[in-house]
Design a protein around this motif. Sequence first.
Motif, PDB file in Angstrom:
ATOM      1  N   THR A 240      46.896  25.677  21.146  1.00  0.00           N
ATOM      2  CA  THR A 240      47.209  26.340  22.416  1.00  0.00           C
ATOM      3  C   THR A 240      47.514  27.817  22.193  1.00  0.00           C
ATOM      4  OG1 THR A 240      48.115  24.245  23.232  1.00  0.00           O
ATOM      5  CG2 THR A 240      48.623  26.229  24.497  1.00  0.00           C
ATOM      6  N   ALA A 241      48.257  28.122  21.123  1.00  0.00           N
ATOM      7  CA  ALA A 241      48.520  29.527  20.788  1.00  0.00           C
ATOM      8  C   ALA A 241      47.220  30.266  20.519  1.00  0.00           C
ATOM      9  CB  ALA A 241      49.447  29.609  19.573  1.00  0.00           C
ATOM     10  N   ASP A 242      46.307  29.630  19.788  1.00  0.00           N
ATOM     11  CA  ASP A 242      45.013  30.266  19.508  1.00  0.00           C
ATOM     12  C   ASP A 242      44.149  30.333  20.764  1.00  0.00           C
ATOM     13  OD1 ASP A 242      45.587  30.711  16.843  1.00  0.00           O
ATOM     14  OD2 ASP A 242      44.763  28.799  16.173  1.00  0.00           O
ATOM     15  N   TRP A 243      44.295  29.393  21.666  1.00  0.00           N
ATOM     16  CA  TRP A 243      43.565  29.433  22.940  1.00  0.00           C
ATOM     17  C   TRP A 243      44.010  30.666  23.727  1.00  0.00           C
ATOM     18  CZ3 TRP A 243      43.597  24.792  26.922  1.00  0.00           C
ATOM     19  CH2 TRP A 243      42.486  24.903  27.778  1.00  0.00           C
ATOM     20  N   ILE A 244      45.323  30.935  23.749  1.00  0.00           N
ATOM     21  CA  ILE A 244      45.830  32.140  24.403  1.00  0.00           C
ATOM     22  C   ILE A 244      45.274  33.379  23.712  1.00  0.00           C
ATOM     23  CG2 ILE A 244      47.897  33.507  24.882  1.00  0.00           C
ATOM     24  CD1 ILE A 244      49.441  30.832  25.084  1.00  0.00           C
ATOM     25  N   GLY A 245      45.417  33.441  22.394  1.00  0.00           N
ATOM     26  CA  GLY A 245      44.981  34.620  21.652  1.00  0.00           C
ATOM     27  C   GLY A 245      43.489  34.867  21.750  1.00  0.00           C
ATOM     28  N   ASN A 246      42.685  33.809  21.587  1.00  0.00           N
ATOM     29  CA  ASN A 246      41.229  33.976  21.648  1.00  0.00           C
ATOM     30  C   ASN A 246      40.766  34.356  23.048  1.00  0.00           C
ATOM     31  OD1 ASN A 246      41.350  33.202  18.991  1.00  0.00           O
ATOM     32  ND2 ASN A 246      40.262  31.268  19.252  1.00  0.00           N
ATOM     33  N   SER A 247      41.440  33.824  24.074  1.00  0.00           N
ATOM     34  CA  SER A 247      41.071  34.169  25.458  1.00  0.00           C
ATOM     35  C   SER A 247      41.423  35.627  25.764  1.00  0.00           C
ATOM     36  CB  SER A 247      41.771  33.232  26.448  1.00  0.00           C
ATOM     37  OG  SER A 247      41.373  31.888  26.256  1.00  0.00           O
ATOM     38  N   LEU A 248      42.604  36.062  25.343  1.00  0.00           N
ATOM     39  CA  LEU A 248      42.980  37.466  25.544  1.00  0.00           C
ATOM     40  C   LEU A 248      42.048  38.392  24.772  1.00  0.00           C
ATOM     41  CD1 LEU A 248      46.872  37.191  25.377  1.00  0.00           C
ATOM     42  CD2 LEU A 248      45.527  37.894  27.369  1.00  0.00           C
ATOM     43  N   HIS A 249      41.681  37.998  23.570  1.00  0.00           N
ATOM     44  CA  HIS A 249      40.729  38.783  22.779  1.00  0.00           C
ATOM     45  C   HIS A 249      39.412  38.936  23.530  1.00  0.00           C
ATOM     46  CE1 HIS A 249      37.386  38.855  19.732  1.00  0.00           C
ATOM     47  NE2 HIS A 249      38.065  39.924  19.373  1.00  0.00           N
ATOM     48  N   LEU A 250      38.910  37.842  24.090  1.00  0.00           N
ATOM     49  CA  LEU A 250      37.665  37.899  24.848  1.00  0.00           C
ATOM     50  C   LEU A 250      37.810  38.811  26.062  1.00  0.00           C
ATOM     51  CD1 LEU A 250      34.769  36.816  25.410  1.00  0.00           C
ATOM     52  CD2 LEU A 250      35.842  34.920  26.648  1.00  0.00           C
ATOM     53  N   MET A 251      38.909  38.691  26.772  1.00  0.00           N
ATOM     54  CA  MET A 251      39.091  39.474  27.992  1.00  0.00           C
ATOM     55  C   MET A 251      39.281  40.962  27.697  1.00  0.00           C
ATOM     56  SD  MET A 251      41.540  36.766  30.021  1.00  0.00           S
ATOM     57  CE  MET A 251      41.406  37.507  31.647  1.00  0.00           C
ATOM     58  N   LEU A 252      39.817  41.275  26.522  1.00  0.00           N
ATOM     59  CA  LEU A 252      40.041  42.676  26.162  1.00  0.00           C
ATOM     60  C   LEU A 252      38.827  43.337  25.520  1.00  0.00           C
ATOM     61  CD1 LEU A 252      43.646  42.348  24.701  1.00  0.00           C
ATOM     62  CD2 LEU A 252      43.014  43.604  26.772  1.00  0.00           C
ATOM     63  N   THR A 253      37.856  42.547  25.098  1.00  0.00           N
ATOM     64  CA  THR A 253      36.708  43.116  24.379  1.00  0.00           C
ATOM     65  C   THR A 253      35.376  42.899  25.079  1.00  0.00           C
ATOM     66  OG1 THR A 253      36.496  41.082  23.056  1.00  0.00           O
ATOM     67  CG2 THR A 253      37.837  42.861  22.137  1.00  0.00           C
ATOM     68  N   ASP A 254      35.341  42.092  26.128  1.00  0.00           N
ATOM     69  CA  ASP A 254      34.092  41.787  26.825  1.00  0.00           C
ATOM     70  C   ASP A 254      34.156  42.362  28.237  1.00  0.00           C
ATOM     71  OD1 ASP A 254      31.976  40.482  28.286  1.00  0.00           O
ATOM     72  OD2 ASP A 254      31.888  38.959  26.721  1.00  0.00           O
ATOM     73  N   SER A 255      33.219  43.234  28.561  1.00  0.00           N
ATOM     74  CA  SER A 255      33.239  43.927  29.854  1.00  0.00           C
ATOM     75  C   SER A 255      33.125  42.974  31.037  1.00  0.00           C
ATOM     76  CB  SER A 255      32.107  44.956  29.907  1.00  0.00           C
ATOM     77  OG  SER A 255      30.840  44.322  29.755  1.00  0.00           O
ATOM     78  N   ARG A 256      32.575  41.780  30.828  1.00  0.00           N
ATOM     79  CA  ARG A 256      32.456  40.821  31.937  1.00  0.00           C
ATOM     80  C   ARG A 256      33.816  40.425  32.492  1.00  0.00           C
ATOM     81  NH1 ARG A 256      30.215  35.850  29.689  1.00  0.00           N
ATOM     82  NH2 ARG A 256      31.261  36.597  27.809  1.00  0.00           N
ATOM     83  N   PHE A 257      34.864  40.533  31.668  1.00  0.00           N
ATOM     84  CA  PHE A 257      36.180  40.080  32.095  1.00  0.00           C
ATOM     85  C   PHE A 257      37.128  41.235  32.400  1.00  0.00           C
ATOM     86  CE2 PHE A 257      34.390  36.683  29.504  1.00  0.00           C
ATOM     87  CZ  PHE A 257      34.534  35.604  30.366  1.00  0.00           C
ATOM     88  N   ALA A 258      36.608  42.464  32.429  1.00  0.00           N
ATOM     89  CA  ALA A 258      37.474  43.623  32.636  1.00  0.00           C
ATOM     90  C   ALA A 258      38.236  43.536  33.956  1.00  0.00           C
ATOM     91  CB  ALA A 258      36.653  44.911  32.577  1.00  0.00           C
ATOM     92  N   ALA A 259      37.584  43.047  35.001  1.00  0.00           N
ATOM     93  CA  ALA A 259      38.234  43.000  36.314  1.00  0.00           C
ATOM     94  C   ALA A 259      39.457  42.100  36.308  1.00  0.00           C
ATOM     95  CB  ALA A 259      37.241  42.517  37.370  1.00  0.00           C
ATOM     96  N   SER A 260      39.451  41.082  35.457  1.00  0.00           N
ATOM     97  CA  SER A 260      40.576  40.152  35.443  1.00  0.00           C
ATOM     98  C   SER A 260      41.846  40.810  34.936  1.00  0.00           C
ATOM     99  CB  SER A 260      40.249  38.941  34.571  1.00  0.00           C
ATOM    100  OG  SER A 260      40.099  39.336  33.233  1.00  0.00           O
ATOM    101  N   LEU A 261      41.713  41.904  34.214  1.00  0.00           N
ATOM    102  CA  LEU A 261      42.892  42.597  33.729  1.00  0.00           C
ATOM    103  C   LEU A 261      43.620  43.329  34.848  1.00  0.00           C
ATOM    104  CD1 LEU A 261      41.476  44.064  30.395  1.00  0.00           C
ATOM    105  CD2 LEU A 261      42.760  41.959  30.730  1.00  0.00           C
ATOM    106  N   PHE A 262      43.030  43.339  36.025  1.00  0.00           N
ATOM    107  CA  PHE A 262      43.652  44.010  37.169  1.00  0.00           C
ATOM    108  C   PHE A 262      43.883  43.020  38.302  1.00  0.00           C
ATOM    109  CE2 PHE A 262      41.210  47.071  34.738  1.00  0.00           C
ATOM    110  CZ  PHE A 262      42.162  48.034  34.488  1.00  0.00           C
ATOM    111  N   GLY A 263      44.181  41.772  37.941  1.00  0.00           N
ATOM    112  CA  GLY A 263      44.635  40.825  38.949  1.00  0.00           C
ATOM    113  C   GLY A 263      43.661  39.741  39.332  1.00  0.00           C
ATOM    114  N   GLY A 264      42.471  39.688  38.738  1.00  0.00           N
ATOM    115  CA  GLY A 264      41.512  38.649  39.107  1.00  0.00           C
ATOM    116  C   GLY A 264      41.790  37.350  38.372  1.00  0.00           C
ATOM    117  N   ARG A 265      42.412  36.374  39.033  1.00  0.00           N
ATOM    118  CA  ARG A 265      42.854  35.153  38.369  1.00  0.00           C
ATOM    119  C   ARG A 265      41.686  34.243  37.976  1.00  0.00           C
ATOM    120  NH1 ARG A 265      48.209  33.660  38.589  1.00  0.00           N
ATOM    121  NH2 ARG A 265      49.499  35.526  38.597  1.00  0.00           N
ATOM    122  N   ASN A 266      40.604  34.220  38.761  1.00  0.00           N
ATOM    123  CA  ASN A 266      39.504  33.312  38.442  1.00  0.00           C
ATOM    124  C   ASN A 266      38.928  33.580  37.063  1.00  0.00           C
ATOM    125  OD1 ASN A 266      39.691  31.954  40.856  1.00  0.00           O
ATOM    126  ND2 ASN A 266      38.158  33.218  41.894  1.00  0.00           N
TER     127      ASN A 266
END
Length: 408
Positions: A240-266
Amino acid sequence: MTAPTPVHLSGPALQGEPARVYREMRREHGSVVPVLLDGDVPAWLVLGYRELHQVTGDPVLFSRDSELWNQWENIPDDWPLLPMIGHKQPSILYTVGERHRERAAMLGNALDAIDPYELRGYAEKFADELIDGICPQGSADVIAEYAMLLPVRVLARLFGFPDEAGPGLVTALNDMIDGREKAIAGQTHLFTSMTELVAARQQEPAEDVVSRMIADPSGFTAEEICQDLMVMTAAGHQPTADWIGNSLHLMLTDSRFAASLFGGRNSVAEAMNEVLWEDTPSQNIAGRWVSRDTQLGGRRLRAGDLVLLGLQGANSDPQVRTDGSALTGGNNAHFSFGHGEHRCPFPAQEIAEVIARTGIEVLLDRLPDIDLAVPADKLTRRPSPWLRGLTELPVTFTPTPALGGTQR
C-alpha cells in the motif's frame, strides 16, 4: 538439448528497468523462466498471463505447502529470503485445503467488520498528522516522511496496536521485505510485537481486528493468529505504501495526470489503477510448490520445484496486452492482488485502496502545487526482488501552516 541458462533474480537492471528485463526474459525463455535466487537457489518465474492463471487456479498441483520444496536441505538458517519463503510456518500463506478456507473466512470476517467510515477517518487523521509535520518546510521526501508511515499507522489502529508502535513496525517490515542482512531480525521484531498484542487482547478484548480473530469459533491458536497478523501487516502495509508512492510518481511525471494535481479526483483513481497494471508494488510472489512432475509453458517441472508468481510480468504479457501502450482504464483483470483461493481477500483489497486513495487525495488537497524536486531519471528503487517501490520521492511545494488537529 542443453538446459537453459538460469537468470539471477536480482541486480540493478531488475531494480531499475524491470519491464525491459521481463521482456528479455520472455524473449529468451518464454512464459516460464528458470531463475536463481540468493545463493544460487533455483526456481521458476512464471511471466505468462495464462500460465499464471493456471498455477494460481490449481491449488493441488501447484500447492502453497512449502514443506514440498526440494531445496530445503540447501537452505541455510540465515538465508535472507527465508522470511518471504516460510519453513514450518503455521500462517494462512502455507495452509491448504479446508483449514485454509476456515482461516480465510476468519480473516475475511475480522476485516469485513471494519466500519468503512471509521477506516476513512483514521486514514484522513493520520494523513493530516503526517502532512502537518512537513507542510511548513516547503520540501519533503514523501516516501520516507509520508507514504512509508501512513498505511501501518492505520493498520496498527485497526488491529489494536498503540499508535507509538507504528515506527518500529515500519522498520521491521522494510528490513524483512527487502530480503537483506536485516531480514530475519525484522521478522523477529514483528513476531514479538504480534505475540504481545495477541496476549494483551486475550486478557482484555476490544473492538479491533485482533479481538475478532481471537473470538472466531474456528478456534485458532495464539501462534496461528500471530502468524496471520504478520501476513496481514506485511501484505497490507508495504504494497500500500508503494501503491501511494508509485501513483504519486506517475502523477508527478506523466503529463496525462497533471490536471489531477489541481483538484481532479477522478485522475487519482485512474493513476492508481494504471500503477496496478504497469508498475505494481507486488512484482513477484513466492510462491507455489509443484506437487508432482508436470509441464508448464513448455517447461518440465519436477515435484518440489518452487514456482514464483511473476505478477508484473503477467500483467504486461503481450499475448493478452496486444497494445501495450493502451490505457488500462477501468480494467481490473490484472494480477496485482493475486488469483484463486490464495488471492488477497476482498476486504483487505478494499482497505488498501481506501488507505492509498485517501493518502493521495489528502496530500494533493493540502499541497496542491506539489512538484518533483529532482529529475525523474535520478529516482531509484529499493533492492527487493518481490516489491517495487521508490527509495525516495523528493518534492517541493509552497509552505503552509499545520492544521494541528483542526478540521480541513
